[in-house]
Enzyme design. Structure first.
Site, mmCIF file in Angstrom:
data_model
loop_
_atom_site.group_PDB
_atom_site.id
_atom_site.type_symbol
_atom_site.label_atom_id
_atom_site.label_comp_id
_atom_site.label_asym_id
_atom_site.label_seq_id
_atom_site.Cartn_x
_atom_site.Cartn_y
_atom_site.Cartn_z
ATOM 1 C CG ASP A 1 -8.359 0.594 3.073
ATOM 2 O OD1 ASP A 1 -9.113 -0.218 2.849
ATOM 3 O OD2 ASP A 1 -6.752 0.276 2.908
ATOM 4 C CE LYS B 1 -4.260 -1.917 2.128
ATOM 5 N NZ LYS B 1 -5.112 -1.872 3.178
#
Ligand code: ATR
Length: 482
Positions: free
Chosen positions: A320, A284
């Site tokens: 997210d 990420k």
């Protein structure tokens, strides 16, 4: 074309596999090296579709233990009885030419299996395989990392240019994409596992999954390719969600798993062919250097979990953060509330940042105090130590550590006594009901499972991929079933 490998080990097993696989196969590969005492004419007459006779020797990764002469005899017998194709190894020597020369009704697949990390060049393999005049060329090699699928794609593209029938398979879990995307790159066929019994080669997927989940046999050169990159990916449910969502949106696209260790190799090869992808642990942060543009929030958080290609530029964002806060706010709006974020890693950054944006007063606690202090300073949050927690006023608790995730399902980041009267959210979604949430429930606290965050972030990804609203009820039903 989907070719299902029939592997026995008994004749009865083989016949059962043929029956169970009929609906999903266009052709069957009879693995005469894996079926004990194979009766070829029984197999052929039960097949009810074209067949390939393969009798792979041990020296090429197969199970045949007899002599070369016996092996060739078996293939010749199959050919005489009328099998549509025989598969013969490039490394079998002069006999390959003989099969090609003498073929009448039976066509010849010439194959090369590169075993265990042997170095090979696609150009050389292609040249050798195409030099013998076979009807179909087949290359298989072992892939350790998803980036190695590029060799299969390039092999197929070469063959397509010359209008040659070709198969290229990267074996192993990392090579799954080569089995799914063969048509996109102009391949003749893919090999699938039978519906019953085990697999003929590592990474083989069943014909029903290839057809139903991935629509592998209806992909086209223009089909858009998406996927998830991460390591490990065994737990990933993305393929089960995004493929049906593409079908629902009537979008010609497919979503694959790309287990990636070497991000650089992947992004320089397979990554250049993708239209978009989800990014998960551990990439990420590192993915950011490969992107042309990054959403300012994702940049501040320092993590990207979604990438889409727009006008051939890679654009990264983070779903997210809103995914977590939407999950929390479905139960308790955060504006004006005191939100304790537990953790100081990537997930904590995302949740803390978004909570503050939405008007919460955010407090940070972490096992390693220093990290919490640094993060609090960077984002303008309140730092608290674990010891102070008991005396701190808190409305909402959000766990952003990995504590409680499988396999450590009996662990919780906070003592039970702290949870009473709070709203408790856990970013961990495997298991859906963590120890933290169980404790919270037992003291009467309101709880929010990480599955809600997972669902929200996946729904937002789906909007970015398809341009259409995602049906969360539909997604929830799928998640409950897989
Ligand atoms: P992610 O990107 O998923 O947030 P990360 O950046 O590695 O992952 O952060 C993991 C977080 O979980 C950290 O806050 C870590 O605490 P430390 O900063 O002290 O390492 C926390 N964490 C992981 N294991 C933990 C454990 N057993 N007990 C308490 N906290 C833990």
């Amino acid at each position: 074309m989907i070719i299902v490998s029939i592997i026995g080990p008994t004749m009865n097993d083989a016949l059962g596999q043929m029956k169970a696989s009929r609906r999903y196969a266009d052709m069957l590969e009879l693995r005469l090296d894996m079926i004990a005492d194979p009766n070829i004419s029984t197999l052929l007459s039960s097949a009810k579709m074209p067949c390939i006779a393969t009798c792979r020797p041990e020296w090429e990764g197969g199970s045949f233990k007899g002599s070369e002469a016996q092996r060739i005899e078996i293939l010749e017998a199959a050919s005489l009885i009328g099998v549509e194709y025989v598969d013969i190894e490039l490394n079998a020597g002069d006999v390959v030419q003989e099969f090609v020369r003498r073929r009448k009704e039976t066509r010849v697949i010439v194959s090369l299996h590169v075993i265990e990390g042997a170095l090979f060049s696609i150009d050389k393999a292609y040249k050798a395989l195409t030099s013998v005049g076979a009807d179909v060329v087949k290359l298989a090699y072992e892939a350790e990392d998803a980036g190695e699928n590029i060799l299969a794609f390039e092999f197929l593209e070469k063959a397509k240019q010359q209008r040659l029938k070709a198969v290229a398979i990267a074996m192993g879990e990392a090579g799954e994409a080569s089995r799914l995307l063969y048509k996109k790159f102009g391949g003749w066929a893919t090999y699938a596992a039978a519906e019953t019994g085990s697999i003929a080669a590592l990474g083989q997927i069943s014909g029903s999954v290839l057809k139903k989940l991935y629509r592998a046999d209806s992909l086209k050169p223009q089909t858009r390719v998406f996927g998830v990159i991460g390591n490990p990916l065994k737990q990933s449910k993305g393929t089960h969600l995004h493929n049906p969502l593409f079908q629902k949106a009537k979008m010609d696209a497919v979503y694959c798993k790309f287990p990636v260790a070497d991000l650089d190799a992947f992004m320089n090869g397979v990554g250049t062919r993708l239209d978009g992808f989800s990014v998960t642990i551990p990439h990420k942060q590192n993915i950011m250097k490969y992107l042309d543009e990054i959403d300012p929030v994702a940049k501040t958080i320092g993590a990207v979990n979604t990438v889409v290609r727009r006008k051939n530029k890679l654009y990264g964002t983070n779903t997210d953060a809103p995914g977590a806060l939407d999950a929390i706010e479905a139960v308790q709006p955060v504006k004006g509330k005191r939100v304790l974020v537990v953790g100081a890693g990537g997930a904590a950054r995302a949740i803390a940042y978004e909570a503050k944006q939405r008007g919460a007063h955010v407090l940070i606690v972490n096992r390693t105090d220093k990290k919490a202090q640094v993060l609090a300073k960077e984002f303008g949050l309140e730092y608290v130590s674990l010891k102070q927690l008991e005396r701190t006023e808190i409305d909402i608790i959000a766990n952003a550590t990995s504590v409680g995730m499988v396999p450590d399902v009996n662990e919780s980041p906070l003592p039970k006594a702290l949870l009473k009267g709070k709203v408790v959210f856990d970013a961990v979604y495997n298991p859906p009901l963590t120890k933290l949430l169980q404790d919270a429930k037992s003291v009467g606290a309101k709880t929010i499972s990480g599955t809600e965050m997972y669902l929200n972030q996946a729904a937002m990804q789906s909007v970015l991929y398809t341009g259409k609203k995602a049906d969360k009820k539909f997604m929830k039903r799928i998640l409950m079933a897989v």
